[in-house]
Write a protein that holds these residues in place. Sequence first.
Motif, PDB file in Angstrom:
ATOM      1  N   UNK A  89       0.864  -1.159  -0.083  1.00 11.60           N
ATOM      2  CA  UNK A  89      -0.113  -0.021   0.071  1.00 11.60           C
ATOM      3  C   UNK A  89       0.905   1.265   0.126  1.00 11.60           C
ATOM      4  N   UNK A  90       1.964   1.394   0.889  1.00 12.61           N
ATOM      5  CA  UNK A  90       2.787   2.482   0.736  1.00 12.61           C
ATOM      6  C   UNK A  90       3.404   2.650  -0.419  1.00 12.61           C
ATOM      7  N   UNK A  91       3.893   1.418  -1.104  1.00 13.13           N
ATOM      8  CA  UNK A  91       4.581   1.722  -2.328  1.00 13.13           C
ATOM      9  C   UNK A  91       3.588   2.217  -3.485  1.00 13.13           C
ATOM     10  N   UNK A  92       2.374   1.764  -3.506  1.00 12.61           N
ATOM     11  CA  UNK A  92       1.549   2.078  -4.245  1.00 12.61           C
ATOM     12  C   UNK A  92       0.859   3.472  -4.175  1.00 12.61           C
ATOM     13  N   UNK A  93       0.784   4.101  -2.972  1.00 12.70           N
ATOM     14  CA  UNK A  93       0.578   5.377  -2.601  1.00 12.70           C
ATOM     15  C   UNK A  93       1.585   6.159  -1.892  1.00 12.70           C
ATOM     16  N   UNK A  94       2.749   5.896  -2.688  1.00 16.99           N
ATOM     17  CA  UNK A  94       3.965   6.722  -1.944  1.00 16.99           C
ATOM     18  C   UNK A  94       3.932   8.305  -2.339  1.00 16.99           C
ATOM     19  N   UNK A 107      11.891  -8.266   4.663  1.00 13.71           N
ATOM     20  CA  UNK A 107      12.883  -8.022   3.461  1.00 13.71           C
ATOM     21  C   UNK A 107      13.083  -9.107   2.768  1.00 13.71           C
ATOM     22  N   UNK A 108      13.207 -10.415   3.229  1.00 13.65           N
ATOM     23  CA  UNK A 108      13.459 -11.694   2.722  1.00 13.65           C
ATOM     24  C   UNK A 108      12.555 -11.975   1.738  1.00 13.65           C
ATOM     25  N   UNK A 109      11.145 -11.835   2.067  1.00 10.32           N
ATOM     26  CA  UNK A 109      10.113 -12.217   0.877  1.00 10.32           C
ATOM     27  C   UNK A 109      10.098 -11.267   0.038  1.00 10.32           C
ATOM     28  N   UNK A 110      10.308 -10.110   0.094  1.00  7.74           N
ATOM     29  CA  UNK A 110      10.484  -8.846  -1.035  1.00  7.74           C
ATOM     30  C   UNK A 110      11.566  -9.098  -1.885  1.00  7.74           C
ATOM     31  N   UNK A 111      12.704  -9.561  -1.412  1.00  8.10           N
ATOM     32  CA  UNK A 111      13.941 -10.210  -2.222  1.00  8.10           C
ATOM     33  C   UNK A 111      13.569 -11.098  -3.178  1.00  8.10           C
ATOM     34  N   UNK A 112      12.871 -12.223  -2.684  1.00  5.70           N
ATOM     35  CA  UNK A 112      12.393 -13.254  -3.392  1.00  5.70           C
ATOM     36  C   UNK A 112      11.273 -12.994  -4.732  1.00  5.70           C
ATOM     37  N   UNK A 113      10.455 -11.924  -4.118  1.00  4.13           N
ATOM     38  CA  UNK A 113       9.435 -11.516  -4.965  1.00  4.13           C
ATOM     39  C   UNK A 113       9.937 -10.710  -6.088  1.00  4.13           C
ATOM     40  N   UNK A 114      10.953  -9.944  -5.970  1.00  6.25           N
ATOM     41  CA  UNK A 114      11.491  -8.793  -6.916  1.00  6.25           C
ATOM     42  C   UNK A 114      10.741  -7.747  -6.734  1.00  6.25           C
ATOM     43  N   UNK A 115      10.920  -6.787  -7.783  1.00  8.58           N
ATOM     44  CA  UNK A 115      10.128  -5.597  -7.722  1.00  8.58           C
ATOM     45  C   UNK A 115      11.027  -4.447  -6.616  1.00  8.58           C
ATOM     46  N   UNK A 116      10.347  -3.443  -6.293  1.00  8.90           N
ATOM     47  CA  UNK A 116      11.019  -2.426  -5.354  1.00  8.90           C
ATOM     48  C   UNK A 116      11.343  -2.851  -4.195  1.00  8.90           C
ATOM     49  N   UNK A 133      12.984   3.718   0.669  1.00  7.35           N
ATOM     50  CA  UNK A 133      12.408   3.388   1.692  1.00  7.35           C
ATOM     51  C   UNK A 133      13.064   2.423   2.740  1.00  7.35           C
ATOM     52  N   UNK A 134      13.241   2.697   4.038  1.00  7.99           N
ATOM     53  CA  UNK A 134      13.826   1.601   4.879  1.00  7.99           C
ATOM     54  C   UNK A 134      12.888   0.942   5.727  1.00  7.99           C
ATOM     55  N   UNK A 135      12.899  -0.532   5.970  1.00 14.18           N
ATOM     56  CA  UNK A 135      12.191  -1.162   6.588  1.00 14.18           C
ATOM     57  C   UNK A 135      12.797  -1.522   7.917  1.00 14.18           C
ATOM     58  N   UNK A 136      11.736  -1.430   9.123  1.00 14.29           N
ATOM     59  CA  UNK A 136      12.253  -1.422  10.370  1.00 14.29           C
ATOM     60  C   UNK A 136      11.518  -1.857  11.303  1.00 14.29           C
ATOM     61  N   UNK A 137      11.882  -2.227  12.402  1.00 12.52           N
ATOM     62  CA  UNK A 137      11.024  -2.592  13.617  1.00 12.52           C
ATOM     63  C   UNK A 137      11.981  -3.037  14.892  1.00 12.52           C
TER      64      UNK A 137
END
Length: 306
Positions: free
Chosen positions: A129-134, A160-169, A144-148
Amino acid sequence: MDIELVDPALREATRRLPAPDASKRLTRTLIRTATRFLPSSRVDGVVVADENVGGVRLRVYRPAAHRSDAGLFWIHGGGLVFGNPRQDEALCAQTAADLGITVVSARYRFAPEHHFPEPLDDVHAAWRAVQAHAGELAIRPHRVVAGGESAGGGLAASLVQRLADEGGVQPIGQWLFAPMIDDRTAADPSKDETDHWIWNNRANRYSWRSYLAQEPGVEHLPPYAAAARRADLSGLPPAFIAVGDIELFHDEDVDYARRLTGAGVPVQLDVVPGAPHGFENWARETAPAIELMARARGWLQTVLSA
């Protein structure tokens, strides 16, 4: 654990903070309710609001003076069984003010009612949602940095791992505070011998069991269920990992930092002497917390400015 092991500057706050029994349903219910109604930590020059972004409810921290189109995607902690973005209000708002960036804090469902992958799916949907409405958030998608913190740090590492495998931003960094990343810690009975301040291994075991819907420490887990289980860490974004040297997650976090470095990922590991779990939040006005956050925000500024 002997209070003498705690940094003197943190001892009073450590003694005051209870260690909740997450296994008790009433305790979980009370904490979930209480964190929803925590008072807002006001920071001059930052507007805080709950916003519906692409159908996802997010807590958004907007600085009055935007100095950058970078952003921070934040995930709160709570052992995967409770918590709310409001508990990290001061951290998120001050980061927005200091760096002049928008900070977005995600919500997710809790175990044991909702187990893996549902909480991770929730933060994944929030990221999308953040990516689509940045543009609406004054953020450039590629910056964008992901943190917690704690369980939120663990979800951020898995995301972060899942996004790396999915590709994209991809996130350009991971900003992790005492991340809860390895269920095998919970499965180690020797960890029970030390009653760690704030979060001990009995609470840890309950939380992992609730999240995984099985006993922690089994030979194989699904991808992204526990970030430390991933064999190949190459290609992940640079990481900042902070952890106290007397807390339960110290060993798993230091090992993850070592493995990331071995895989060619730039890592700044910040081990804080005498610091219990999550001190940067609940003891944020102490010198150790102020100094850690200065180092952490310095790293974040460098990554976001690259």
